[in-house]
Design an enzyme around this catalytic site. Structure first.
Site, PDB file in Angstrom:
ATOM      1  N   CYS A 128      46.452  80.335  13.998  1.00  0.00           N
ATOM      2  CA  CYS A 128      45.623  79.614  13.035  1.00  0.00           C
ATOM      3  C   CYS A 128      44.803  78.540  13.750  1.00  0.00           C
ATOM      4  O   CYS A 128      45.211  77.378  13.837  1.00  0.00           O
ATOM      5  CB  CYS A 128      46.495  79.001  11.941  1.00  0.00           C
ATOM      6  SG  CYS A 128      45.523  78.285  10.607  1.00  0.00           S
ATOM      7  N   THR A 395      53.062  81.655 -18.759  1.00  0.00           N
ATOM      8  CA  THR A 395      53.021  82.394 -17.481  1.00  0.00           C
ATOM      9  C   THR A 395      54.282  82.191 -16.643  1.00  0.00           C
ATOM     10  O   THR A 395      54.312  82.566 -15.475  1.00  0.00           O
ATOM     11  CB  THR A 395      51.788  81.958 -16.649  1.00  0.00           C
ATOM     12  OG1 THR A 395      51.881  80.549 -16.390  1.00  0.00           O
ATOM     13  CG2 THR A 395      50.494  82.270 -17.378  1.00  0.00           C
TER      14      THR A 395
END
Length: 489
Positions: A128, A395
């Site tokens: 990264c 959710t």
């Protein structure tokens, strides 16, 4: 994508050997074998290559609180690209920045330059460069010795000793044992105290997980990379499109979604809503037995093997990044790897974050436990009660499935969870995305990001990435802290 010629001008099919091709086992079509090509990631405008700039900018323009939070807690002193994308969820952003600020800047067992170098070592496990560049700057600003940036052979032995636990935490945390801990804290001039080690482990887990967010959200570089940073060598496996049932490619499901587009994305959304409703009704009618739930966990763990392949096992790591790590070829292997010795499942009830990890961290590294706990709870409970165009939707079931699927891939099982729900709620293209972002984040592509939940808002997909990041960080911490607890007992 433009490909340069690799042979002479006159080379054609006759110049290729039979070894360059393979035959599809299903339709017998002739296909070219895997090749390595140079891919230059497009430098799109805005903080993310996956999310339109105006969507992120619009959110930032409306919410002044984001700027106040950044002024107080940002270590870089600017509204960087990660912060801009996370600011789609301001409540979470505050928790994230507070905990990150604490582990990098506030009183703690480790010197400031060590903290940033450990961040570099962690980010390098996933190549990264975004996080590496950020912490190279911070390392130098906090008085780090420039020579250390030449690579791990130039750093003190006690930092070198972190290489093994960095490697295991990033890719196979279930292999960490109390012996690894004992080796680090044994008496001697290069030993780590337990508070120092806990601080280091928290940093490693934080930056492994943050690398997942960076790649999963397509975070753009803060500055234009030079030619060497802008080009990556990746393996491309031209599998046959008829062969969607095998696992020759990490992007099978993405290709199926984007190339064929058979399922209308609206009906995809309605189908998911219907499945959630049905599962809720079934849960109220009849509860699965412990035995059934254990069986479903084992089944889900095995099925996760089929989601991603070894098509990239021979992946190249740039020299620029590999200087910060040892054994760059070491990567994730499925917890339930076929044909290998069976590893015991980590039963979450035997060692939980709430009852065990939290108190150990807080005892050895004051207050970080509270900050991490707040962050875990924030992302797990964060909801706007919407799903794409639908409002007033609970959710919870979906958020739990996402979090628990990550832990399932790391061999962590919750006795009170029915893993049959994971299969019902997470379509295959989403599972491919989750496994890639969590286990091999550097391979994430825009096509994978686009292939799942096509009717959902970008802010909802960023929420998915936050859940994946925190689930991954918690999984790494559970394995490391369990090993430390065993060392202490």
């Amino acid at each position: 994508m433009h490909r340069g010629s690799t042979g002479s001008l006159g080379s054609g099919p006759a110049a290729c050997s039979a070894a360059d091709y393979r035959v599809c086992t299903n339709c017998r079509k002739v296909l070219r074998q895997e090749k390595r090509i140079q891919v230059s990631r497009p430098l799109t405008r805005g903080p993310s290559a996956f999310i339109p700039e105006n969507e992120v900018m619009q959110a930032n323009g409306i919410d002044e609180r984001t700027n106040l939070i950044v002024e107080e807690y940002s270590t870089s002193g600017r509204l960087d690209n990660i912060t801009q994308v996370m600011s789609l969820h301001t409540q979470y952003l505050e928790s994230f920045l507070r905990s990150q600020f604490y582990m990098l800047r506030m009183d703690g067992p480790l010197p400031l330059p060590y903290r940033h170098y450990i961040a570099i070592m962690a980010a390098a496990r996933h190549q990264c460069s975004y996080l590496i560049n950020m912490h190279v700057d911070e390392f130098l600003k906090t008085g780090g010795i420039a020579e250390w940036l030449n690579g791990v052979e130039y750093i003190p032995q006690r930092l070198k000793n972190l290489n093994e636990i960095n490697k295991l935490l990033a890719h196979r945390p279930w292999l960490i044992t109390k012996e690894h801990i004992q080796k680090l804290v044994k008496t001697g001039e290069n030993n780590w105290s337990l508070p120092e080690l806990v601080h280091a482990v928290v940093l490693l887990a934080h930056y492994h997980a943050l690398a997942s967010f960076v790649f999963g959200s397509g975070i753009n570089p803060e500055r234009d990379p030079d030619a060497s940073n802008g080009v990556r060598l990746i393996a491309v496996n031209n599998f046959c499109v008829c062969d969607l049932a095998n696992d020759n490619s990490i992007e099978n499901a993405s290709l199926r979604s984007s190339s064929f587009g058979m399922v209308d994305s609206l009906s995809e959304l309605e189908a998911l809503m219907e499945r959630m409703k049905r599962l809720q009704e079934e849960r109220e009618d009849e509860e699965a037995t412990q035995e059934e739930m254990a069986t479903r966990f084992e089944q889900e763990k095995k099925e996760s093997l089929l989601v991603v392949t070894g098509a990239f096992d021979d992946e190249m790591v740039s020299m620029d990044v590999s200087r910060y790590i040892e054994d760059p070829g070491f990567g994730y292997k499925d917890f339930a790897r076929r044909g290998e010795e069976h590893l015991p499942t980590f039963r979450a009830q035997d060692y939980t974050w709430e009852n065990h990890g939290f108190s150990l961290v807080n005892r050895l590294y004051s207050d970080i436990g509270h900050l991490l706990d707040e962050k875990f709870r924030m992302v797990y409970n964060l909801t706007y009660n919407t799903m794409a165009t639908h409002e007033d939707v609970d959710t919870t079931m979906l958020r739990r499935a996402l979090f628990n699927y990550v832990h399932c891939m790391y061999g962590i099982r919750y006795d009170d969870y029915d893993y049959g729900e994971v299969n019902q709620l997470l379509e295959r293209s989403l599972k491919v995305y989750i496994k890639t972002v969590t286990c091999y984040p550097e391979r994430t592509t825009k096509r994978m990001y686009d292939s799942y939940w096509r009717q959902f808002k970008h802010s909802e997909k960023v929420h998915v990435n936050l859940l994946l990041m925190e689930a991954r960080m918690q999984a790494e911490l559970l394995y490391a802290l369990r090993a430390i607890t065993r060392h202490l007992t």
